[in-house]
Design a protein around this motif. Structure first.
Motif, short mmCIF file in Angstrom:
data_model
loop_
_atom_site.label_atom_id
_atom_site.label_comp_id
_atom_site.label_asym_id
_atom_site.label_seq_id
_atom_site.Cartn_x
_atom_site.Cartn_y
_atom_site.Cartn_z
N PHE A 229 108.81 120.46 51.09
CA PHE A 229 108.69 119.03 50.80
C PHE A 229 107.39 118.47 51.39
N LEU A 230 107.07 118.85 52.63
CA LEU A 230 105.84 118.38 53.26
C LEU A 230 104.62 118.92 52.51
N THR A 231 104.68 120.20 52.09
CA THR A 231 103.58 120.77 51.31
C THR A 231 103.35 119.99 50.03
N ASP A 232 104.42 119.73 49.29
CA ASP A 232 104.29 119.02 48.02
C ASP A 232 103.76 117.60 48.24
N LEU A 233 104.26 116.94 49.28
CA LEU A 233 103.80 115.58 49.57
C LEU A 233 102.32 115.59 49.97
N ALA A 234 101.93 116.55 50.79
CA ALA A 234 100.52 116.64 51.21
C ALA A 234 99.61 116.96 50.03
N MET A 235 100.07 117.82 49.14
CA MET A 235 99.27 118.14 47.95
C MET A 235 99.05 116.90 47.10
N TRP A 236 100.12 116.15 46.87
CA TRP A 236 99.98 114.96 46.05
C TRP A 236 99.19 113.87 46.75
N TYR A 237 99.31 113.83 48.06
CA TYR A 237 98.52 112.85 48.80
C TYR A 237 97.04 113.09 48.57
N HIS A 238 96.62 114.32 48.64
CA HIS A 238 95.20 114.63 48.45
C HIS A 238 94.80 114.56 46.97
N LEU A 239 95.69 114.97 46.08
CA LEU A 239 95.39 114.80 44.66
C LEU A 239 95.23 113.33 44.30
N GLY A 240 96.10 112.49 44.87
CA GLY A 240 96.02 111.06 44.60
C GLY A 240 94.74 110.44 45.11
N TRP A 241 94.21 110.96 46.22
CA TRP A 241 93.00 110.40 46.82
C TRP A 241 91.73 110.98 46.21
N GLY B 94 103.15 119.81 39.44
CA GLY B 94 104.18 118.86 39.83
C GLY B 94 104.68 119.05 41.24
N THR B 95 105.47 120.09 41.48
CA THR B 95 106.02 120.39 42.80
C THR B 95 106.07 121.90 42.98
#
Length: 577
Positions: free
Chosen positions: A152-164, A183-184
């Motif tokens: 979950f932390l990996t997926d959240l961190a990936m999307w955090y950086h993709l979003g930025w 996606g995840t």
């Protein structure tokens, strides 16, 4: 009045982040430097590259340059040799050990990976939105056990950086497109791929801007090293030129402030030239804070021009020695769109069109891009049509080059693209740089004296004259007094002296004072209050002295809800009432 001569427009985009590093450990407290680099500094270069007939000015603060270089070095060292990255958020994309699920440190990382614009970044991407909504549900029910695991932390961190990531990267890099489709369930290899993309962007960032400068498409300028308010270092009493009744710190002055102003300018030039290979002609004096003394310092440092807000011009016109200039501008208001000379100062000064600059920063984000650009150009055309001396007219748009865009759809991609495209083909307007404009030898307006102030309201009220801001100044003044005593005793030599001197500079930066005050949001005040006190503590550590106990007590708490989270302000005080 216009003769049909094309009128120049200058965009000065200000790039600035304070030093988020702990100088003792090298660890980054917050990730804002590299996140804004990926999203904003990359996009701003790409938009200009896409429109080679347009020009712009970019200001890079030296302490930001150092951090960008540091991140690039750390990323390359991690990818090449596995060396640890000293930013806990960026390190989530590496193989670094992580805290145990459910631990306070683990939960803190989850929270940090949600610090993005909710509407424009998180809600835009369905997987990111779902991850954050799951975290929201857990936050709202304290009785729910925490089942978030490392994936979950990996997926959240990936999307955090993709979003930025910058919108131009998202649209052009097929690797990013594939990661977003995933996606995840991101793998270690995909984490490394995203880290590689980030490393490429960070490594080429400053060279990319240098290429724009070398081609003549951009003018790159700088600020004093750690972004201090020069007039306040030199003389607290300059505050009262625009605010006669302003309460000042208990300390009568900042010790040896004029020498410190000189140090920041020289150190800033040293850092800038070491990375760009040339000496800048312009200086954005931190926060556009100017005074007669600051202009003298800029001249001694060899700068040709500076800029500030038009409220400084309006306040200066109220001075008796500027009666003639005030009458001239009353009769021909268009003359405010020119270069100005101040008495015997050799540095030209340009006054920001606050109204137009703030339209980009605060208004157009919620407009359709074509409508916003059309409205903006209409205002520019009106100024061009009223120009009594087209050869000397220049329209100055000066603003934050990073924080505004997260409030626009898709990081202002459509707005910036349309803005440059329409200016490139405009029959009455063209973009240029301040140095190129001065090369044309325009006739400047003349002021016989300057009313000290900044681009924010034309005063220094954002950094002083408030009980909490003044308290911070008194803490800094005491630290500087203690520093001077240590130096005078000869207790620091060589590298120890250099490190302590550079740490003092971080303490003198403007950002801490910006955030003190109850009108700012509590989360941001907490972060910057902590950073200021930690920087002061680190200074005492480097001096070999015990830090005062009061540095363990917060200076400010904050409770306000300013526009755009307080990261930007409008130029005129009445715009914020």
């Amino acid at each position: 009045m216009s003769t049909g001569t094309k009128i120049p427009v200058v965009f000065l985009w200000h790039m600035h982040q304070p030093d988020y590093r702990d100088c003792v450990t090298g660890e980054y407290y917050f990730p804002w430097t590299y996140l804004h680099a990926l999203k904003d500094y990359v996009d701003m270069a790409a938009h200009l590259e896409a429109h080679p007939r347009c020009k712009a000015v970019f200001n890079y603060v030296p302490i930001l340059i150092e951090q960008l270089d540091d991140y690039a070095r750390q990323l390359r060292a991690n990818l090449n040799s596995g060396l640890a990255i000293k930013d806990p958020v960026l390190a989530l994309l590496t193989q670094a050990d992580r805290p145990s699920p459910g631990s306070p440190e683990f939960l803190d990382l989850l929270e940090k990976c949600t610090r993005a614009n909710r509407d424009r970044i998180i809600e835009r991407f369905s997987p990111f939105r779902q991850l954050v909504h799951m975290l929201d549900a857990w936050r709202q029910d304290d009785d729910l056990p925490c089942y978030f695991n490392q994936q979950f932390l990996t997926d959240l961190a990936m999307w955090y950086h993709l979003g930025w990531l910058g919108e131009t990267v998202r649209r052009q890099d097929p690797r990013v497109e594939q990661l977003q489709k995933q996606g995840t369930g991101f793998s270690d290899e995909q984490r490394r791929e995203l880290l590689t993309i980030i490393a490429e962007l960070m490594t080429d960032l400053l060279p990319r801007y240098k290429r724009l400068a070398d081609s003549g498409q951009a003018e790159i300028i700088t600020s004093p090293y750690a972004h201090p308010i020069l007039p306040l270092l030199q003389d607290f009493n300059t505050t009262r030129e625009a605010m006669p009744d302003a309460p000042l710190p208990a300390a009568s002055h900042y010790p040896d402030g004029d020498q410190r102003a000189h140090w920041h300018l020289q150190k800033g030039l040293e850092v800038f030239e070491s990375h760009f290979g040339f000496k800048p002609q312009g200086c954005w004096a931190s926060e556009g804070a100017v005074s007669d003394g600051a202009l003298d310092s800029l001249a001694k440092a060899g700068f040709r021009w500076t800029a500030t807000g038009d409220s400084v011009m309006h306040n200066s016109l109220q001075k008796s020695q500027n009666e003639a200039a005030a009458q001239a501008l009353k009769e021909q208001p268009d003359r405010r769109h020119r270069a100005f000379a101040v008495a015997d100062k050799s540095v030209n000064i340009f006054f920001r069109d606050d109204g137009l600059s703030d339209k980009i920063g605060f208004e157009y984000a919620n407009w359709h891009a074509d409508d916003a650009v059309g409205d903006f150009l209409h205002h520019l055309e009106n100024i061009a049509d009223s120009a009594s001396d087209p050869q000397s007219c220049v329209i100055s748009i000066v603003m934050d080059g990073e924080n505004a865009w997260e409030y626009y759809p898709e990081n202002a991609y459509y707005f910036l693209d349309a803005l440059y495209a329409r200016l490139a083909d405009h029959p009455r307007l063209y973009t240029t740089t301040y140095s190129e404009f001065l090369d044309s030898q325009p006739t400047p307006e003349t002021l016989n004296g300057l009313c000290a102030g900044s681009w924010v309201y034309g005063t220094f009220s954002t950094w002083i004259a408030h009980v909490e801001k003044n308290k911070a100044w008194d803490i800094l003044c005491q630290a500087k007094t203690d520093f001077d005593e240590v130096i005078e005793a000869g207790a620091l030599q060589g590298d120890a002296l250099r490190l302590a001197t550079e740490q003092l500079a971080l303490c003198e930066g403007s950002d801490w004072f910006w955030w003190f005050g109850d009108y700012n949001p509590s989360d941001s005040v907490r972060d910057f209050d902590y950073l200021f006190r930690q920087h002061i503590k680190n200074l005492y550590q480097l001096m070999g002295k015990d830090a005062p106990a009061k540095l363990d007590i917060p200076i400010s708490l904050g409770s306000g809800t300013p526009a755009n989270g307080g990261v930007m302000r409008q130029g005129h005080a009445d715009a914020n009432s």
